[in-house]
Design an enzyme around this catalytic site. Structure first.
Site, PDB file in Angstrom:
ATOM      1  N   ASN A   1       0.842  -1.194   0.000  1.00 31.55           N
ATOM      2  CA  ASN A   1       0.000   0.000   0.000  1.00 31.55           C
ATOM      3  C   ASN A   1       0.878   1.245   0.000  1.00 31.55           C
ATOM      4  O   ASN A   1       1.821   1.349   0.786  1.00 31.55           O
ATOM      5  CB  ASN A   1      -0.889   0.030   1.256  1.00 31.55           C
ATOM      6  CG  ASN A   1      -1.518   1.408   1.459  1.00 31.55           C
ATOM      7  OD1 ASN A   1      -2.473   1.765   0.776  1.00 31.55           O
ATOM      8  ND2 ASN A   1      -0.975   2.197   2.378  1.00 31.55           N
ATOM      9  N   GLU A   2       0.562   2.173  -0.872  1.00 35.67           N
ATOM     10  CA  GLU A   2       1.292   3.442  -0.940  1.00 35.67           C
ATOM     11  C   GLU A   2       2.797   3.222  -0.786  1.00 35.67           C
ATOM     12  O   GLU A   2       3.467   3.882   0.006  1.00 35.67           O
ATOM     13  CB  GLU A   2       0.773   4.430   0.103  1.00 35.67           C
ATOM     14  CG  GLU A   2      -0.639   4.902  -0.194  1.00 35.67           C
ATOM     15  CD  GLU A   2      -1.101   6.070   0.667  1.00 35.67           C
ATOM     16  OE1 GLU A   2      -0.346   6.511   1.560  1.00 35.67           O
ATOM     17  OE2 GLU A   2      -2.228   6.541   0.452  1.00 35.67           O
TER      18      GLU A   2
ATOM     19  N   TYR B   1      -7.468  12.337  -2.276  1.00 33.56           N
ATOM     20  CA  TYR B   1      -8.205  12.987  -1.201  1.00 33.56           C
ATOM     21  C   TYR B   1      -8.531  14.423  -1.586  1.00 33.56           C
ATOM     22  O   TYR B   1      -7.734  15.107  -2.244  1.00 33.56           O
ATOM     23  CB  TYR B   1      -7.391  12.968   0.094  1.00 33.56           C
ATOM     24  CG  TYR B   1      -7.313  11.598   0.727  1.00 33.56           C
ATOM     25  CD1 TYR B   1      -8.346  11.122   1.524  1.00 33.56           C
ATOM     26  CD2 TYR B   1      -6.213  10.785   0.520  1.00 33.56           C
ATOM     27  CE1 TYR B   1      -8.282   9.862   2.102  1.00 33.56           C
ATOM     28  CE2 TYR B   1      -6.129   9.525   1.091  1.00 33.56           C
ATOM     29  CZ  TYR B   1      -7.173   9.069   1.894  1.00 33.56           C
ATOM     30  OH  TYR B   1      -7.101   7.813   2.452  1.00 33.56           O
TER      31      TYR B   1
ATOM     32  N   GLU C   1      -8.600   4.480  -2.020  1.00 38.16           N
ATOM     33  CA  GLU C   1      -8.735   5.475  -0.951  1.00 38.16           C
ATOM     34  C   GLU C   1      -9.199   6.774  -1.584  1.00 38.16           C
ATOM     35  O   GLU C   1      -8.592   7.267  -2.541  1.00 38.16           O
ATOM     36  CB  GLU C   1      -7.411   5.703  -0.206  1.00 38.16           C
ATOM     37  CG  GLU C   1      -6.947   4.539   0.650  1.00 38.16           C
ATOM     38  CD  GLU C   1      -5.710   4.863   1.481  1.00 38.16           C
ATOM     39  OE1 GLU C   1      -5.499   6.061   1.813  1.00 38.16           O
ATOM     40  OE2 GLU C   1      -4.956   3.934   1.807  1.00 38.16           O
TER      41      GLU C   1
END
Length: 511
Positions: free
Chosen positions: A192-193, A260, A315
């Site tokens: 992840n990331e 985001y 996300e």
């Protein structure tokens, strides 16, 4: 009399002009793609009070629970519909060693959550507990493996523990811990990331590491594992290009990005006390989702023109400063009508790109970031974002109806954003649903909708709106913002006319 007629003429002209600014055409006769329910997925990280106190209170808690899972949260999420749940992170995933979270709870070692608040966790919520939660929710588990600080063997053994039918060492260990049958987990993230908290890797380096990890992971007779590499950071198109170019397509099931809606990473602003200017900037970031999907999608199309790979936005959501007096590492924020606008507009975008976007996860489900539920001890409330997801669940696995949207603008200080977004689908029973979002906080929108290739004789609907864009639910007023019956739609022949309040989300059902 002349003055009255002149004034009336002006009023009609203004209304006609405003009417002409908005127009939606739904093309039911061009439908071919299905809206995957999995774009309505959620995210549960070991972060703040998402897991502990949010989902999980333990079997001995005074808060009503079933096998440790809060009954109120589970019931609400089942009604909303959670098709998949991503766990254990997030940044936490690349510090998590899964074997520390199995076996008798009293024997599990503790760990420090280095990314989120430096708290000590006792690992009482682990693999078996997560699978119990997914079973209660009726959700598909989506697990992220530890590539950043773990080993190939550790990840391979976790997949074996989850999915091997029996006879293998990890299947025997699973049986010893009380679970005989495999869970047949489908969704599995390999890191992840990893461009950031997952190891600060370059795209080229990660591509090689991914191939090494993936080479040893096996399918064990259940559904084929959906293998997801670490997705890109928002507009990092180089990351997507590098993986599509350097990783064999048959070794991946999807690729995508995180995004985001943040005004400024060093000063994110209040979740509730924000200006119209801050609201405009937030929505500008949220609507960037359209461009991101198009540009990442264009890269994917060059290597995968048949769209075998899913685009995954694992996300997304609004991110603000934490609530005053709360731990800054817990990312606890309130949830206003601004968040409902983010959710409604984003889900419309996802729906309209159903040919490529097939998996997504809002961050995060309970008590963290753009949560759908907040808890305080034995109290729980549902946020405006929850209501949007519950209203939009009519699109789950429905046939996407292509549409075009001409819209008035939400204007501020010489800048403009499209005010109205929409998406439409036809479910298995033949009912047609149209969802619309008006992000303008002060102006209602009159929206004529032309229905091509369909016949309808009845329309009903619901609307989510409130007095101010800053309105939100509290534990003292948990129902301040909630859906109500919508009476602003009229059907005449092939034209549906809709009068939307300012800052509103509307779902219509046509029969």
């Amino acid at each position: 009399m002349k003055r009255i007629c002149y004034t009336l003429g002006l009023l009609i002209g203004v209304l006609s002009s405003a009417w002409a600014q908005n127009r939606v055409v739904v093309n039911a006769d061009l439908a071919k793609d299905t809206i995957s329910r999995h774009i309505y997925g959620h995210f549960a990280e070991h972060l703040g009070r998402c897991i502990y106190g949010g989902f999980y209170v333990g079997e001995d808690s005074d808060i009503p629970n079933t096998n440790g899972m809060r009954n109120d949260v589970v019931a609400a999420l089942k009604k909303m519909g959670v098709p998949n749940l991503r766990w254990p992170g997030g940044c936490f995933a690349d510090t998590y060693h899964w074997k520390d979270g199995i076996g008798p709870k009293e024997d599990r070692p503790s760990m420090i959550n280095i990314f989120w608040g430096g708290t000590t966790e006792d690992n009482s919520f682990g693999t078996h507990e997560f699978m119990e939660l997914c079973q209660q929710l009726g959700a598909e588990p989506f697990i992220n493996g530890n590539l950043g600080s773990g080993t190939v063997q550790e990840m391979v053994e976790w997949v074996e523990y989850l999915n091997h039918p029996g006879g293998a060492p990890m299947a025997k260990l699973r049986s010893e811990n009380g679970r005989e049958q495999p869970w047949n987990v489908q969704f599995f993230g390999i890191g992840n990331e990893n461009w950031g908290c997952g190891g600060d890797m370059t795209a080229e380096y990660y591509a090689d590491v991914y191939k090494r990890y993936n080479n040893y992971i096996r399918d064990y007779g259940g559904p084929r594992l959906f293998r997801l590499p670490s997705t890109a950071n928002s507009a990092d198109y180089h990351w997507t290009e590098t993986l599509m170019k350097n990783v064999p397509l048959h070794t991946m099931s999807g690729l995508g990005f995180h995004h985001y809606s943040v005004i400024n990473w060093s000063d994110k602003g209040s979740a509730t006390n924000f200006s119209t200017e801050e609201y405009f900037q937030t929505m500008e970031k949220a609507l960037q989702m359209e461009e991101l999907i198009q540009r990442h999608g264009a890269i994917m199309d060059r290597y995968d023109p048949k769209k075998r790979l899913a685009m995954v936005v694992d996300e997304w959501g609004g991110w603000y400063d934490v609530e005053p007096g709360t731990n800054p590492g817990f990312l606890y924020q309130q949830n206003t009508m601004r968040d409902a606008m983010i959710a409604g507009a984003t889900l419309n975008i996802f729906n309209n790109h159903a040919d490529r976007v097939r998996l997504a996860n809002i961050a995060q489900t309970v008590n963290v970031l753009q949560a759908v539920a907040l808890t305080d001890g034995n109290k729980m409330l549902l946020t405006p974002t929850y209501h949007v997801f519950e209203m939009y669940n009519v699109h789950h696995d429905a046939l996407m109806l292509p549409l075009t949207v001409e819209t008035a603008n939400f204007e501020l200080n010489g800048r403009a954003l499209p005010a109205v977004s929409a998406s439409a689908s036809k479910d298995q029973s033949g009912k047609i649903h149209i969802t619309l979002t008006n992000i303008d906080p002060t102006k209602k929108q009159e929206v004529p909708i032309n229905l091509r290739g369909m016949k309808a004789s009845k329309v009903s609907g619901r609307v989510l709106a409130s007095g101010k864009i800053q309105d939100y639910n509290t534990f003292d007023q948990p129902n301040k913002v909630q859906p109500t019956e919508f009476k602003g739609a009229k059907l005449k022949g092939e034209t549906l006319t809709v009068s939307m309040p300012p800052a509103s989300v509307v779902v219509l059902e046509l029969q």
